[in-house]
Design an enzyme around this catalytic site. Structure first.
Site, PDB file in Angstrom:
ATOM      1  N   SER A   3       2.025  -6.694 -47.574  1.00  0.00           N
ATOM      2  CA  SER A   3       1.889  -5.506 -47.878  1.00  0.00           C
ATOM      3  C   SER A   3       0.845  -4.491 -47.090  1.00  0.00           C
ATOM      4  CB  SER A   3       1.544  -5.408 -49.355  1.00  0.00           C
ATOM      5  OG  SER A   3       1.528  -4.163 -49.943  1.00  0.00           O
ATOM      6  N   ASP A  15      12.966  -4.534 -51.446  1.00  0.00           N
ATOM      7  CA  ASP A  15      11.457  -4.170 -51.743  1.00  0.00           C
ATOM      8  C   ASP A  15      11.558  -2.916 -52.176  1.00  0.00           C
ATOM      9  OD1 ASP A  15       8.991  -3.564 -51.411  1.00  0.00           O
ATOM     10  OD2 ASP A  15       8.816  -4.031 -49.448  1.00  0.00           O
ATOM     11  N   HIS A  24       9.319  -7.078 -53.432  1.00  0.00           N
ATOM     12  CA  HIS A  24       7.977  -6.919 -52.277  1.00  0.00           C
ATOM     13  C   HIS A  24       7.119  -8.113 -52.382  1.00  0.00           C
ATOM     14  CE1 HIS A  24       5.069  -4.342 -50.515  1.00  0.00           C
ATOM     15  NE2 HIS A  24       4.243  -4.586 -51.444  1.00  0.00           N
TER      16      HIS A  24
END
Length: 464
Positions: free
Chosen positions: A275, A369, A403
């Site tokens: 991320s 995601d 994610h």
């Protein structure tokens, strides 16, 4: 204390927040381990065995066999654990014993419950929090998670009379792995060293916008022969409380520390970022020396959330339009569409100059995601590298995967309360597909780093 406005919350259009430090986590509760296998008297007692028996790493598969049941007996397998804060996570599945009165989870199909089908590790990855929207993470890698397994008679509810029970410990430090806190200069981190004299291929591990010092991925990777530095960059000890005006010199100091360590094999190190930690790794690989290979897990190709400074250079943040956030039917925030398009003016200035990188890239992409458009960003990276005469990066796409991609057997975090934002966020993913992606991505990451840091190929090719 006066509330302050976090750049992350501003990006999401969420106004003010009251900071809370991850450094003040409660001590792990004292869990009382019983013998590996126990049972209660009754019409039939069952024994629960695990192979391998004894100490087991979290990312290591186990085989569960239940013996002593009646032929074709319907039973329910129930699993549970508590995290360091005392939160309870549970799963259950309904099975039927075979003609010999045995239940082997590597062969038996779950008939219903938290999962269905042949899922030998479903007792872990299907765990769900008793309190909704909690994510299972390991805060203290020096202690194991203690999993309680129970076999109950029948299929009513979550089962009836207790037939057998086992307590199973899942460790985050393999035998001989050494944990070394690092407080050198400005660097706040923990170094994990494999057993042996070394030197070992080195990796720097960065997590995302939740902040703090996350050690569980680094500690597990060290069990596979890597020297791994879990690096904090905000919300930890004396580091900044907010993601504001990041300076790449801090991360350069961490790279230099690793390259100078006698247990780390040069001439470069690997980077592993998830991320926000991914776009930081992308910037490190592009602008710093000594980076041999980089793995990015659901990362952006542009600098996000806050400007990034390095010497006389400033990479602006991509920016966002909070008005584009949506809310799911269950009330979860979906941020996928809020981020500006890095290919459009004036946002292209936030694109990280990854064509300057000397080493190869591996992009791990969850196709579901919902935090941002990871597939789109990986495509931009590939096109940009090739336009500058560079090799096409390796990109692995995982359908049904959201994610948060973790090491194997962590329950997929489809939605949870964000550590900084403090609100329930939808991350995406379908649990079964996402759990399979955890297993494959973990092997792919090790294969990539062994190849480019150690010139060692994996013996277990991907099955995806």
């Amino acid at each position: 204390m006066m509330a302050s406005s976090s750049p992350l919350r501003r990006a999401f259009g969420l106004g003010l927040w009251n900071p809370r430090s991850w450094a003040c986590l409660p001590k792990p509760p004292k869990l009382r381990s019983s013998s590996l296998v126990s049972w209660v008297p009754g019409r039939m007692a069952a024994t629960v065995s695990l192979e391998p028996a004894g100490r087991c790493r979290w990312d290591e598969p186990v085989r569960i066999i239940v013996r002593g049941l009646a032929p074709e007996q319907p039973v329910t397998l129930r699993s549970s654990l508590r995290d360091e804060k005392g939160a309870l996570f549970r799963a259950h599945a309904r099975y039927r014993a075979d003609a010999r009165g045995e239940l082997d989870l590597t062969r038996a199909s779950a008939l219903g419950g938290s999962y269905v089908g042949i899922e030998p590790m479903g007792f872990l990855w299907a765990l769900e929090p008793e309190k909704p929207l909690l994510r299972l993470v390991k805060r203290d890698v020096q202690t194991p998670f203690v999993v309680e397994l129970e076999v109950l008679d029948g299929h009513e509810g979550q089962g009836g009379r207790l037939l057998g029970r086992a307590v199973h410990e899942r460790h985050f430090l393999a035998p001989g792995v050494r944990r070394r806190p690092v407080r050198t200069g400005r660097v706040r981190a923990t170094l994990f060293l494999p057993p042996g004299a070394g030197p070992f291929p080195g990796i720097i591990d960065l997590f995302g916008s939740g902040g703090g010092l996350c050690e569980y991925r680094a500690s597990l990777l060290a069990g596979h022969g890597f020297a791994v530095l879990a690096l904090a960059y905000f919300r930890f000890e004396d580091l900044p409380e907010d993601l504001t005006d990041m300076h790449l010199e801090y991360f350069e100091e961490a790279v230099d520390l690793m390259l100078q360590h006698p247990k780390v094999k040069g001439p470069g190190v690997g980077l592993l970022g998830f991320s926000k930690g991914g776009d930081l790794c992308l910037s490190m690989a592009s602008l710093l020396k000594g980076i041999s290979a980089t793995v990015l897990i659901n990362s952006c190709v542009a600098n996000t959330i806050t400007p990034l400074h390095y010497k006389d250079m400033i990479i602006p943040d991509l920016g966002s339009d909070p008005g584009k956030q949506t809310t799911t039917e269950s009330g979860l925030l979906d941020f996928m569409n809020i981020w500006n398009n890095p290919l459009e003016e004036p946002y292209h200035q936030s694109i990280i100059p990854l064509e300057r990188a000397q080493g190869p890239f591996l992009f791990i992409v969850g196709l579901d995601d919902r935090s941002w458009k990871s597939e789109f960003y990986a495509h931009i990276a590939s096109e940009r590298l090739q336009a500058h005469g560079k090799d096409r990066p390796q990109i692995i796409y995982y359908p049904g995967t959201g994610h948060c991609i973790d090491p194997p057997y962590f329950p997929p975090s489809v939605a949870s309360v964000h550590a900084v934002v403090g609100l329930a966020i939808f991350y995406g993913g379908e649990p079964k597909a996402h759990a399979r992606a955890h297993v494959d991505a973990w092997q792919q990451i090790q294969t990539f780093f062994h190849k480019h840091l150690n010139d060692k190929k994996s013996l277990k090719p991907s099955k995806m």
